[in-house]
Design an enzyme around this catalytic site. Structure first.
Site, PDB file in Angstrom:
ATOM      1  N   LYS A  79       0.848  -1.205   0.000  1.00 30.44           N
ATOM      2  CA  LYS A  79       0.000   0.000   0.000  1.00 30.44           C
ATOM      3  C   LYS A  79       0.878   1.247   0.000  1.00 30.44           C
ATOM      4  O   LYS A  79       1.919   1.277   0.685  1.00 30.44           O
ATOM      5  CB  LYS A  79      -0.925  -0.023   1.226  1.00 30.44           C
ATOM      6  CG  LYS A  79      -1.968   1.085   1.228  1.00 30.44           C
ATOM      7  CD  LYS A  79      -2.915   0.956   2.428  1.00 30.44           C
ATOM      8  CE  LYS A  79      -3.968   2.043   2.463  1.00 30.44           C
ATOM      9  NZ  LYS A  79      -4.872   1.912   3.616  1.00 30.44           N
ATOM     10  N   SER A 154      -9.769   2.010   2.672  1.00 29.16           N
ATOM     11  CA  SER A 154      -8.873   2.729   1.785  1.00 29.16           C
ATOM     12  C   SER A 154      -7.847   1.835   1.088  1.00 29.16           C
ATOM     13  O   SER A 154      -7.216   2.281   0.138  1.00 29.16           O
ATOM     14  CB  SER A 154      -8.138   3.817   2.575  1.00 29.16           C
ATOM     15  OG  SER A 154      -7.317   3.246   3.570  1.00 29.16           O
ATOM     16  N   SER A 178     -10.036  -0.289   6.927  1.00 28.06           N
ATOM     17  CA  SER A 178      -9.412  -0.159   5.603  1.00 28.06           C
ATOM     18  C   SER A 178      -8.759  -1.415   5.035  1.00 28.06           C
ATOM     19  O   SER A 178      -8.433  -1.433   3.855  1.00 28.06           O
ATOM     20  CB  SER A 178      -8.369   0.954   5.633  1.00 28.06           C
ATOM     21  OG  SER A 178      -8.980   2.165   5.328  1.00 28.06           O
TER      22      SER A 178
HETATM   23  N1  LIG Z   1      -8.916   4.413   7.000  1.00 32.00           N
HETATM   24  C1  LIG Z   1      -9.822   3.504   7.272  1.00 32.00           C
HETATM   25  O1  LIG Z   1      -9.560   2.562   7.977  1.00 32.00           O
HETATM   26  C2  LIG Z   1     -11.131   3.610   6.581  1.00 32.00           C
HETATM   27  C3  LIG Z   1     -12.156   4.531   6.961  1.00 32.00           C
HETATM   28  N2  LIG Z   1     -13.168   4.329   5.959  1.00 32.00           N
HETATM   29  C4  LIG Z   1     -11.753   5.973   6.962  1.00 32.00           C
HETATM   30  O2  LIG Z   1     -11.992   6.636   5.990  1.00 32.00           O
HETATM   31  O3  LIG Z   1     -11.245   6.476   7.931  1.00 32.00           O
END
Ligand SMILES: NC(=O)C[C@H](N)C(=O)O
EC number: 6.3.5.7
Length: 484
Positions: A79, A154, A178
């Site tokens: 990532k 993400s 994410s």
């Molecule tokens: N970063 C994550 O783990 C995802 C979460 N949907 C966020 O936008 O914070």
């Protein structure tokens, strides 16, 4: 059928028998990427030269008979918020479009020590903020099961690359879901380890009290192997836990007789898609058939988790992202009139809308006069959410529910509605706030798209989480690959 359909042990046996070379595996990765990635858009940067060189060195190691690492020869995608020396690391942001790190994250070093081959850097929502990958400032990733749908986020690039056979395995990061949510949407296995188990040195910080790095793989056994290679104390990460690292692979015994499973009523109630719920009920029946017992329980503070997360994660982000000022990192605005204008213009031009939204929300929550009402209150609610889990774990070994309330949604369908987007993480966020481990494993399909089951464990009990996931996987057939 490609080389990536072989299991890790099959690959290693064939390498040992000189029936396969690491250069073949790496060539397989780049061939597939070249054929497909203009559709999927999982990669932001490829490391073709570096990976080919590493592959040749590993093939020499094979001939010389030198000791081989646990992930020997396996092509891995990383990532793009995990820094890699000399390999561009953008965090999905225009702000860092020209950032070439001068050091490796600890996990990147660990991958190298385990003899994995880094083939490229994976697309993501900008600074890991998002649940659909549409917040990448480069290109949205597409779901390999249906290109009109999002892969989740993400770590959408990390999940899509595994599903599409564009890496043998990948690393992602999980702050509020994410790793697990994109794994669920793309039909792969995604593990968020316990907070502190895997070093975050070199992970570009989003919300430091929540961020964790973990593997996305085709199956549970690979997940155990990768975790084995990346877990462990690191003096360079002050939140790294000093715990003994057990043998995760040998924990996969297939035996779950007498296991006590809790199923929170909040995780199968209102808002959860009927087909998703049915897949989870079917999965529970499989586990019951293997000798486990399940009961419905309550995690009563679940409804406050999303609000709590968006106050805490955004507050931490507003502080962590202050370093991006146009002076020290990344892109600098042209022709500012003075220093303040330099900061202002660089940040206005460098960050996308979602990142700005979170910085503003976090700055507001931390500002004097509002700190007690928002930030401090959210910290207290976080403790209540953690206690919900502690209470359930007094009686049960694991907690099971869906990873997300629905399957993947159509690209563009939630872009104008951040709140709906945030609610996709309602079942993963509480786990992140509690700091405990959880895995998403494929458990069926709803309208042609994969459904993920979330298995949540006690802190540092990844062994049980993996054991249950593996037993389920061995007795079902949900591990399928999309036709591309
Ligand atoms: N970063 C994550 O783990 C995802 C979460 N949907 C966020 O936008 O914070």
């Amino acid at each position: 059928m490609t080389l990536f359909d072989l299991s890790l042990n099959e690959i290693h046996n064939r390498l040992h028998a000189k029936d396969l070379a690491v250069t073949d595996l790496v060539a397989q990765a780049f061939k597939t990427i070249c054929e497909q990635d203009d559709k999927i858009q999982a990669y932001l940067t490829l490391n073709e030269e570096g990976a080919t060189e590493s592959a040749k060195a590993l093939d020499e190691k094979l001939v010389s008979g030198e000791a081989r690492g646990l992930l020997f020869g396996l092509p891995v995608g990383v990532k793009d918020n995990i820094v890699t020396e000399g390999l561009r690391t953008t965090c999905g942001s225009q702000f860092l479009k020209n950032y070439d790190p001068i050091y490796n994250a600890t996990v990147a070093d660990k991958l190298r020590q385990a003899d994995a081959v880094t083939i490229g850097k994976l697309n993501m929502d900008e600074f890991a903020m998002g649940g659909s990958n549409e917040n990448s400032s480069f290109a949205p990733v597409r779901n390999p099961w249906n290109l009109d749908y999002v892969p989740g986020g993400s770590s959408g690039g990390s999940a899509a690359a595994v599903a599409a056979g564009e890496a043998y395995f990948t690393l992602g990061s999980d702050t509020g879901g994410s790793i697990r949510q994109p794994a669920s949407y793309c039909g792969v296995v995604g593990l968020k380890p316990t907070y502190g188990l895997v070093s975050r040195f070199g992970l570009v910080a989003f919300a430091s009290s929540l961020d964790q790095i973990g593997p996305l793989t085709k199956n549970v056994e690979d997940s155990a192997y990768v975790l084995q290679a990346i877990a462990g104390y690191d003096a360079k990460d002050s939140t790294s836990a000093k715990v003994d690292i057990p043998d995760y692979v040998s924990a996969l015994s297939g035996e779950i007789k007498g296991l006590k499973i809790a199923v929170p009523s909040e995780y199968i109630g209102e808002g959860v898609d009927a087909e998703v719920k049915q897949s989870i009920m079917d999965a529970l029946a499989v586990l019951e058939g293997l000798g486990a017992e399940w009961e419905e329980v309550s995690l009563p503070h679940t409804e406050y988790a999303v609000a709590t997360y968006y106050l805490l994660a955004s507050s931490e982000a507003s502080s962590n992202l202050a370093r991006f000022d146009g002076v020290r990192y990344g892109v600098r605005a042209e022709n500012p009139g003075n220093l303040l204008e330099l900061y202002h213009q660089s940040r206005s031009e460098g960050f996308g809308d979602e990142v700005k939204r979170r910085i503003m929300l976090g700055t507001y929550a931390l500002s004097s006069g509002y700190y007690d009402a928002y930030y401090l209150k959210a910290q207290k609610v976080r403790t209540l959410i953690k206690r919900d889990f502690d209470n359930v774990f007094e009686k049960y070994d694991v907690i099971i529910g869906p990873t997300a309330p629905t399957t993947a949604f159509k690209l563009g369908s939630q872009l104008d509605d951040p709140l709906t987007m945030y609610l996709n993480d309602i079942l993963t966020i509480p786990v992140s706030l509690a700091g405990v481990p959880a895995i998403s494993v494929p458990c069926g399909f709803a309208s042609g798209l994969p459904v993920g089951m979330q298995i949540i464990g006690k802190a540092f009990d990844e062994q049980t989480v993996l054991r249950v996931a593996h037993a389920f996987e061995q007795n079902t057939n949900h591990q399928q690959r999309p036709q591309l």
